[in-house]
Design an enzyme around this catalytic site. Structure first.
Site, PDB file in Angstrom:
ATOM      1  N   GLY A 206       0.843  -1.199   0.000  1.00 38.35           N
ATOM      2  CA  GLY A 206       0.000   0.000   0.000  1.00 38.35           C
ATOM      3  C   GLY A 206       0.878   1.248   0.000  1.00 38.35           C
TER       4      GLY A 206
ATOM      5  N   HIS B  54       8.301  38.853   3.909  1.00 38.94           N
ATOM      6  CA  HIS B  54       9.405  38.392   3.066  1.00 38.94           C
ATOM      7  C   HIS B  54      10.639  38.229   3.936  1.00 38.94           C
ATOM      8  CE1 HIS B  54      12.044  37.983  -0.377  1.00 38.94           C
ATOM      9  NE2 HIS B  54      12.845  38.876   0.201  1.00 38.94           N
TER      10      HIS B  54
END
Ligand code: FAD
Ligand code: NAD
Length: 477
Positions: free
Chosen positions: A188, A451
């Site tokens: 899986g 920023h």
């Protein structure tokens, strides 16, 4: 006769303990019943999430990621190390300590909030009655006007690969290896397969994932899942799609797995095998037929959008009911039910449940993806920002991934945000908030982001929806 409690919650995982604490905060006389015992035989609160799920897996993911950074990346940023090694017993000990601190924390939160704790196995009998087979061998019968079932889920077993002590394990066993297995087979390649496969691959195992489907992570936007496949390949994880496991065999302390892929039958030998093929709702011996609580065709307790079952006064929340098996989805359902019992009218917004895969880079999304929208015939616009154009990502020496914003072509309303990038799990919250407040891509574009941050990528992707990104070429309209 008066009831013993206003509310009895069964199960103290994230869904159950949130609903118990909120019930008590709202003045309801509340009890919680929990059956979990830890490896020392002591009662443990917090359910799958704290004991064998979110928390131990994220502890090992973080530790193994730091190890890889130290091994493979520190040299690039001017930090020299010699004699690096992973101390697995120490890593496991720390993981166990994080778990025990948090599970003890939940128990003490329940106490502080005056929730009566019962340690044992509960059964819903009907007419507001709950029986408890207590761990101290006593039996109790309690009554309440409201019962909240929050019994969670357990791993699915598959016939060709039955669990075998310490060799073929489920996710719980895979959190407990005491050394690094040389070669691991993971059955899986869903969320657990990828997260636990990543842990052991980073620590040095050769990891082969055998996935029945032909596509990796079909729940994700396909641009994101393609990026993810590239990243996992670079990291050395061998993901074999379209692989159907047909049998397993223990041979001299190793596991031989047989599987078919296309027309070919194949075999491979592993030191350990992790079965990670999904989870199922846990309702074993939980509900008497007289209680009038029905299950749906997949075995989940059947509920409406307010988590009410067919039986008046009985609710069910978390993994034991429909919807994604995620801790935060269960927490919100638990709180909604407590508040509705107290006469308030909250709802859960099932369209805005965020999902995260805690690999590196992390994958996170909320809302609709391009495939959903195409299938629904919707008109939409897309803005994509590649993290390699982010100043902060460059400074961090980690420029993998993209951020993708999808908005309605006409109204510009945000329809979905899809991220594969470091810290995607944190950035997705910004998108969820924007979408909760019905923001447009322009609203995000007009918002100022600090920023330099990775979140600026979300700003740029929102700007790219209207062709105004500054740091990248915009998609042709
Ligand atoms: P559970 O956490 O399963 O709790 C149910 C509780 O009920 C258990 O404590 C159980 O002992 C108790 N119980 C059951 N029956 C009875 C009874 N009859 N009487 C008394 N008590 C009973 N989700 C995320 O959102 N983020 C992640 O990062 C994440 N990572 C995961 C990693 C792994 C390896 C696994 C296995 C799962 C992960 N999940 C994650 C999923 C998450 O753990 C579940 O969605 C969440 O725990 C469900 O919460 P719950 O309260 O519904 O059920
Ligand atoms: P999953 O549904 O995410 O993935 C299972 C995978 O196994 C699927 O890709 C499926 O196609 C494949 N599969 C099924 N049967 C198979 C077979 N016989 N052979 C090969 N492949 C097979 O389930 P999971 O990874 O076990 O996780 C269970 C649940 O736990 C998930 O629903 C998830 O919501 C939750 N979880 C969440 C997080 C997170 O939020 N980060 C982490 C871990 C688990």
């Amino acid at each position: 006769m008066a009831n013993d409690f206003d509310v009895i919650v069964i199960g103290a995982g994230p869904a159950g303990y949130h609903s118990a604490i909120r019930s008590s905060q709202l003045g309801l006389n509340t009890a919680i019943v929990e059956k979990w015992l830890d490896s020392s035989g002591a009662a443990a609160y917090g359910g799958t999430c704290l004991n064998v799920g979110c928390i131990p897996s994220k502890t090992l993911l973080e530790a193994s990621h730091k190890f890889v950074e130290a091994r493979d990346e520190f040299g690039h940023i001017g930090i020299k190390l010699s004699k690096l090694s992973a101390d697995i017993p120490a890593m496991m000990k720390r993981k166990d300590r994080v778990v025990s601190d948090l599970t003890a924390g939940v128990s003490s939160l329940l106490k502080t909030n005056k929730v009566e704790q019962y340690e044992g196995i509960a059964k819903v009998l009907g007419n507001g009655e709950v029986s408890i087979a207590m761990h101290n061998q006593e039996k109790a019968k309690l009554t309440a006007e409201n019962i909240i079932i929050a019994t969670g889920s357990v791993p699915i077993d598959i016939k060709p690969c039955p669990l075998t002590e310490n060799l073929i394990v489920d996710s719980t066993g895979a959190l407990e290896f005491d050394s690094v297995p040389k070669k691991i087979g993971v059955i899986g390649s869903g969320i657990i397969g990828l997260e636990l496969g990543s842990v052991w691959s980073r620590l040095g195992s050769e990891v082969v994932l055998l996935e029945a489907l032909e596509e990796l992570l079909p729940v994700c936007d396909s641009q994101v899942s393609k990026e993810a496949a590239k990243e996992f390949k670079k990291q050395g994880m061998d993901i074999r799609l379209g692989a159907r496991v047909t049998g397993s065999h223990i041979k001299r302390g190793k596991v031989e797995i047989s599987y078919s892929r296309g027309d070919e039958d194949q075999r491979e030998i592993f030191d350990k095998v992790i079965v990670a093929v999904g989870r199922r709702p846990y309702t074993n011996d939980l509900i008497s037929p007289e209680a009038g609580v029905s299950l749906d065709e997949r075995g989940f307790i059947a509920v409406n959008e307010y988590c009410m079952t067919d039986a008046p006064g009985v609710y069910a929340v978390g993994d034991v009911v429909r919807g994604p098996m995620l801790a935060h989805k269960g927490m919100e359902e638990g709180i909604m039910v407590a508040e509705r019992i107290a006469g308030k009218l909250p709802q859960v917004d099932y369209d805005l449940v965020p999902s995260v895969v805690y690999t590196h880079p992390e994958i996170a999304w909320v809302g609709k993806n391009e495939e959903d929208l195409k299938a629904a015939g919707e008109n939409y616009s897309v803005g994509v920002f590649p993290m390699r154009a982010s100043g902060r990502a460059m400074a961090n020496n980690d420029t993998s991934g993209i951020i993708k914003v999808i908005a309605d072509k006409v109204t510009d309303r945000l329809l979905g945000v899809h991220i594969i990038a470091p810290h995607a799990s944190e950035m997705i919250a910004e998108a969820v908030i924007a979408m909760e407040f019905k923001a447009s891509a322009e609203d995000l574009a007009l918002t100022m982001f600090a920023h330099p941050t990775l979140s600026e990528g979300l700003h740029e992707a929102a700007l790219a929806v209207s062709g105004h990104a500054i740091h990248v070429a915009n998609r042709k309209k």
